[in-house]
Write a protein that holds these residues in place. Structure first.
Motif, PDB file in Angstrom:
ATOM      1  N   GLY A  49      10.674 -27.117  11.509  1.00 33.84           N
ATOM      2  CA  GLY A  49      12.065 -27.062  11.083  1.00 33.84           C
ATOM      3  C   GLY A  49      13.056 -27.578  12.109  1.00 33.84           C
ATOM      4  N   CYS A  50      12.646 -27.670  13.369  1.00 30.97           N
ATOM      5  CA  CYS A  50      13.523 -28.184  14.419  1.00 30.97           C
ATOM      6  C   CYS A  50      13.300 -29.692  14.533  1.00 30.97           C
ATOM      7  CB  CYS A  50      13.242 -27.496  15.748  1.00 30.97           C
ATOM      8  SG  CYS A  50      14.365 -27.999  17.074  1.00 30.97           S
TER       9      CYS A  50
ATOM     10  N   TRP B  32      18.360 -28.556  13.265  1.00 25.44           N
ATOM     11  CA  TRP B  32      17.405 -27.955  12.327  1.00 25.44           C
ATOM     12  C   TRP B  32      17.676 -28.457  10.914  1.00 25.44           C
ATOM     13  CZ3 TRP B  32      13.721 -24.172  13.678  1.00 25.44           C
ATOM     14  CH2 TRP B  32      13.739 -23.798  15.021  1.00 25.44           C
TER      15      TRP B  32
ATOM     16  N   ASP C  84      16.685 -26.517   8.215  1.00 22.82           N
ATOM     17  CA  ASP C  84      16.632 -25.353   7.327  1.00 22.82           C
ATOM     18  C   ASP C  84      17.267 -24.163   8.050  1.00 22.82           C
ATOM     19  OD1 ASP C  84      15.603 -22.875   6.137  1.00 22.82           O
ATOM     20  OD2 ASP C  84      14.310 -24.177   4.943  1.00 22.82           O
TER      21      ASP C  84
ATOM     22  N   ASP D 257      17.441 -20.981   7.153  1.00 23.85           N
ATOM     23  CA  ASP D 257      16.598 -19.789   7.163  1.00 23.85           C
ATOM     24  C   ASP D 257      15.526 -19.872   8.256  1.00 23.85           C
ATOM     25  OD1 ASP D 257      17.993 -18.574   5.083  1.00 23.85           O
ATOM     26  OD2 ASP D 257      16.732 -19.525   3.552  1.00 23.85           O
ATOM     27  N   VAL D 258      14.941 -21.045   8.434  1.00 27.06           N
ATOM     28  CA  VAL D 258      13.935 -21.235   9.479  1.00 27.06           C
ATOM     29  C   VAL D 258      14.595 -21.114  10.856  1.00 27.06           C
ATOM     30  CG1 VAL D 258      12.264 -22.854  10.465  1.00 27.06           C
ATOM     31  CG2 VAL D 258      12.461 -22.625   7.983  1.00 27.06           C
TER      32      VAL D 258
ATOM     33  N   LYS E 263      15.155 -17.453  11.522  1.00 28.99           N
ATOM     34  CA  LYS E 263      13.871 -16.813  11.818  1.00 28.99           C
ATOM     35  C   LYS E 263      13.424 -17.131  13.246  1.00 28.99           C
ATOM     36  CE  LYS E 263      10.163 -14.615  10.377  1.00 28.99           C
ATOM     37  NZ  LYS E 263      10.174 -13.192  10.222  1.00 28.99           N
ATOM     38  N   SER E 264      13.663 -18.378  13.681  1.00 34.55           N
ATOM     39  CA  SER E 264      13.262 -18.767  15.043  1.00 34.55           C
ATOM     40  C   SER E 264      14.029 -17.974  16.091  1.00 34.55           C
ATOM     41  CB  SER E 264      13.468 -20.263  15.265  1.00 34.55           C
ATOM     42  OG  SER E 264      14.811 -20.551  15.580  1.00 34.55           O
TER      43      SER E 264
END
Length: 103
Positions: free
Chosen positions: A35-36, A57, A59, A61-62, A65-66
């Motif tokens: 996602g990054c 990024w 996303d 949401d990702v 989360k990260s």
């Protein structure tokens, strides 16, 4: 595709500048998490004690989360311990025509 920028604005004094720069450089060169899209370090040309660290990024949401993981804790811990002042923001890329509709 929308993009989201995780932006750290950092002010560092003295010998801690080089130490933090080395940590961020190591992080920048490590394998990107899913996602990054990229990581970049910027230094100010006007304030020799100022750095920016930017991750792009694809996303949100990702990205969020990260921010709960060990990698994030390591980077933020280094920034907290070595900087004089810092802030973090997440920016969302917008298209100009959509921005003008909001105004």
């Amino acid at each position: 595709m929308k993009k989201f920028n995780l932006h750290f604005s950092i002010k560092v004094l003295g010998s801690k500048y080089r130490e933090l720069l080395n940590i961020l450089d190591t992080e920048q060169q490590s394998v990107l998490p899913a996602g990054c899209l990229s990581r970049t370090i910027y230094k100010s040309i006007e304030n020799l004690n100022a750095l920016s660290y930017l991750e792009v990024w694809d996303d949100l949401d990702v990205l969020k989360k990260s921010m709960e993981g060990d990698r994030y804790e390591y980077v933020v811990g280094a920034i907290k311990n070595l900087s004089q002042d810092w802030s973090i923001e997440v920016f969302e890329q917008i298209e100009i025509d959509k921005f003008q509709k909001v105004i």
